[in-house]
Design a protein around this motif. Structure first.
Motif, mmCIF file in Angstrom:
data_model
loop_
_atom_site.group_PDB
_atom_site.id
_atom_site.type_symbol
_atom_site.label_atom_id
_atom_site.label_comp_id
_atom_site.label_asym_id
_atom_site.label_seq_id
_atom_site.Cartn_x
_atom_site.Cartn_y
_atom_site.Cartn_z
ATOM 1 N N CYS A 133 35.426 44.771 45.649
ATOM 2 C CA CYS A 133 36.549 44.604 44.734
ATOM 3 C C CYS A 133 37.723 45.501 45.133
ATOM 4 C CB CYS A 133 36.100 44.896 43.294
ATOM 5 S SG CYS A 133 37.312 44.460 42.024
ATOM 6 N N LYS A 134 38.844 45.324 44.444
ATOM 7 C CA LYS A 134 40.027 46.149 44.687
ATOM 8 C C LYS A 134 39.785 47.602 44.297
ATOM 9 C CE LYS A 134 42.838 43.614 42.212
ATOM 10 N NZ LYS A 134 44.098 43.106 41.610
ATOM 11 N N CYS A 135 38.838 47.809 43.379
ATOM 12 C CA CYS A 135 38.552 49.170 42.915
ATOM 13 C C CYS A 135 37.647 49.927 43.880
ATOM 14 C CB CYS A 135 37.930 49.135 41.520
ATOM 15 S SG CYS A 135 36.341 48.273 41.441
ATOM 16 N N GLU A 136 37.104 49.216 44.896
ATOM 17 C CA GLU A 136 36.239 49.821 45.911
ATOM 18 C C GLU A 136 35.091 50.619 45.289
ATOM 19 O OE1 GLU A 136 38.684 51.954 48.705
ATOM 20 O OE2 GLU A 136 39.283 50.088 49.698
ATOM 21 N N MET A 137 34.330 49.938 44.430
ATOM 22 C CA MET A 137 33.176 50.551 43.787
ATOM 23 C C MET A 137 31.901 49.886 44.272
ATOM 24 S SD MET A 137 34.192 52.931 41.663
ATOM 25 C CE MET A 137 32.950 53.109 40.396
ATOM 26 N N PRO A 138 30.794 50.636 44.367
ATOM 27 C CA PRO A 138 29.504 50.008 44.683
ATOM 28 C C PRO A 138 29.131 48.987 43.610
ATOM 29 C CG PRO A 138 29.388 52.384 44.959
ATOM 30 C CD PRO A 138 30.684 52.102 44.264
ATOM 31 N N TYR A 139 28.226 48.111 43.942
ATOM 32 C CA TYR A 139 27.840 47.022 43.056
ATOM 33 C C TYR A 139 26.983 47.525 41.907
ATOM 34 C CZ TYR A 139 25.548 42.641 41.621
ATOM 35 O OH TYR A 139 25.057 41.577 40.909
ATOM 36 N N ASN A 140 27.369 47.173 40.697
ATOM 37 C CA ASN A 140 26.564 47.413 39.506
ATOM 38 C C ASN A 140 25.937 46.083 39.116
ATOM 39 O OD1 ASN A 140 25.532 47.715 36.907
ATOM 40 N ND2 ASN A 140 27.173 49.081 36.243
ATOM 41 N N PRO A 141 24.622 45.933 39.219
ATOM 42 C CA PRO A 141 24.001 44.630 38.969
ATOM 43 C C PRO A 141 24.100 44.162 37.525
ATOM 44 C CG PRO A 141 22.333 46.310 39.249
ATOM 45 C CD PRO A 141 23.640 46.944 39.619
ATOM 46 N N ASP A 142 24.538 45.033 36.626
ATOM 47 C CA ASP A 142 24.708 44.624 35.232
ATOM 48 C C ASP A 142 26.066 43.974 34.979
ATOM 49 O OD1 ASP A 142 22.192 45.715 34.400
ATOM 50 O OD2 ASP A 142 23.106 47.696 34.533
ATOM 51 N N ASP A 143 26.970 44.099 35.926
ATOM 52 C CA ASP A 143 28.331 43.583 35.742
ATOM 53 C C ASP A 143 28.474 42.196 36.353
ATOM 54 O OD1 ASP A 143 29.061 45.902 34.496
ATOM 55 O OD2 ASP A 143 30.065 46.766 36.246
ATOM 56 N N LEU A 144 29.147 41.311 35.633
ATOM 57 C CA LEU A 144 29.504 40.020 36.200
ATOM 58 C C LEU A 144 30.593 40.225 37.240
ATOM 59 C CD1 LEU A 144 30.025 36.662 34.450
ATOM 60 C CD2 LEU A 144 31.907 37.587 35.796
ATOM 61 N N MET A 145 30.463 39.550 38.387
ATOM 62 C CA MET A 145 31.486 39.581 39.420
ATOM 63 C C MET A 145 31.704 38.170 39.934
ATOM 64 S SD MET A 145 30.548 43.050 41.596
ATOM 65 C CE MET A 145 32.213 43.299 42.212
ATOM 66 N N VAL A 146 32.904 37.909 40.457
ATOM 67 C CA VAL A 146 33.210 36.610 41.055
ATOM 68 C C VAL A 146 33.427 36.809 42.548
ATOM 69 C CG1 VAL A 146 34.167 35.626 38.956
ATOM 70 C CG2 VAL A 146 35.677 36.856 40.507
ATOM 71 N N GLN A 147 33.015 35.829 43.336
ATOM 72 C CA GLN A 147 33.108 35.938 44.786
ATOM 73 C C GLN A 147 34.204 35.032 45.322
ATOM 74 O OE1 GLN A 147 29.914 34.371 47.242
ATOM 75 N NE2 GLN A 147 30.047 36.130 48.621
ATOM 76 N N CYS A 148 35.020 35.590 46.200
ATOM 77 C CA CYS A 148 36.060 34.808 46.865
ATOM 78 C C CYS A 148 35.403 33.914 47.914
ATOM 79 C CB CYS A 148 37.089 35.728 47.515
ATOM 80 S SG CYS A 148 38.310 34.849 48.530
ATOM 81 N N GLU A 149 35.727 32.633 47.881
ATOM 82 C CA GLU A 149 35.153 31.688 48.818
ATOM 83 C C GLU A 149 35.574 31.987 50.253
ATOM 84 O OE1 GLU A 149 33.399 28.490 50.768
ATOM 85 O OE2 GLU A 149 32.972 29.473 48.863
ATOM 86 N N ALA A 150 36.773 32.543 50.450
ATOM 87 C CA ALA A 150 37.287 32.768 51.805
ATOM 88 C C ALA A 150 36.773 34.065 52.422
ATOM 89 C CB ALA A 150 38.808 32.751 51.791
ATOM 90 N N CYS A 151 37.042 35.191 51.797
ATOM 91 C CA CYS A 151 36.678 36.484 52.388
ATOM 92 C C CYS A 151 35.277 36.953 51.994
ATOM 93 C CB CYS A 151 37.705 37.550 52.020
ATOM 94 S SG CYS A 151 37.744 37.965 50.250
#
Length: 215
Positions: free
Chosen positions: A141-159
């Protein structure tokens, strides 16, 4: 393997008092805290031994919760995250309340449902210094944080990078409505009009990862 002390004998297993649950060396367990209001401690059983009177003790390696570490809990730490520490101890086996499962981070993220017995560990922790192994992990993400598996995230199809809805000025509900997603930078590089950050619509073929349900 360490030698058993005089008057002691090694055991292969221990049955938790009042249950039919069998604990073996290598299992993860919940151990009763001396402070009743606190959550039980989590530990990995390293050995089990009994004395001549039948008293059973377990040598354990403690897991620390993020809030118990020197750095404290941070935004990217999961609710069920633990650190495997270098802190060993010997406790009465009667303080074991239940068994639990400490998954690898990868396996935890693949769980369809997370039960109360499920935890995960991605770091080893040095209790005296507050150091971690590994000392760095991938960030997103733009915030440059490690992944928290409890948080919803969306993935960019391109990058293929993952983004927090809040970092895109989206609500969680808007993100859940997305069928696909491309980030601002990839749309710009593609010569397309950047998406509205408050919009739930996006070009096709992106991915949305739903937050896992806790039982």
């Amino acid at each position: 393997m360490a030698k058993t002390r005089p008057g002691k004998r090694d055991l292969d297993s221990y049955t938790i008092r009042g249950t039919n649950k069998v604990v073996r060396v290598g299992d993860s367990v919940l151990m009763r805290s001396s402070e009743n209001e606190k959550s039980p401690y989590v530990a990995r059983v390293e050995s089990i031994e009994a004395d001549v009177k039948g008293n059973v003790k377990v040598r354990v390696r403690w897991y620390y919760r993020p809030e118990e570490s020197i750095g404290g809990r941070r935004q990217f730490h999961g609710i069920k995250e633990l650190f495997l520490s270098d802190h060993y101890d010997t406790q009465s086996a009667h303080t074991i309340e239940d068994k639990c499962i400490v998954h690898t981070f990868k396996n935890y993220t693949k769980l369809e449902d997370v039960g109360p017995e499920d935890y995960f560990c991605r770091f080893e922790y040095k209790a005296a210094t507050g150091g971690f192994t590994p000392d760095r992990v991938a960030v997103y993400c733009k915030c440059e944080m490690p992944y928290n598996p409890d948080d919803l995230m969306v993935q960019c199809e391109a990058c293929k990078d993952w983004y927090h809805p809040a970092c895109l000025n989206m609500t969680i509900e808007q993100a859940k409505q997305l069928d696909s997603f491309m980030c601002h930078e990839c749309l710009s590089l593609d010569g397309k009009r950047p998406h509205s950050k408050s919009s739930a619509s996006a070009p096709a073929n992106g991915k949305v990862e739903n937050k896992r349900q806790k039982r």
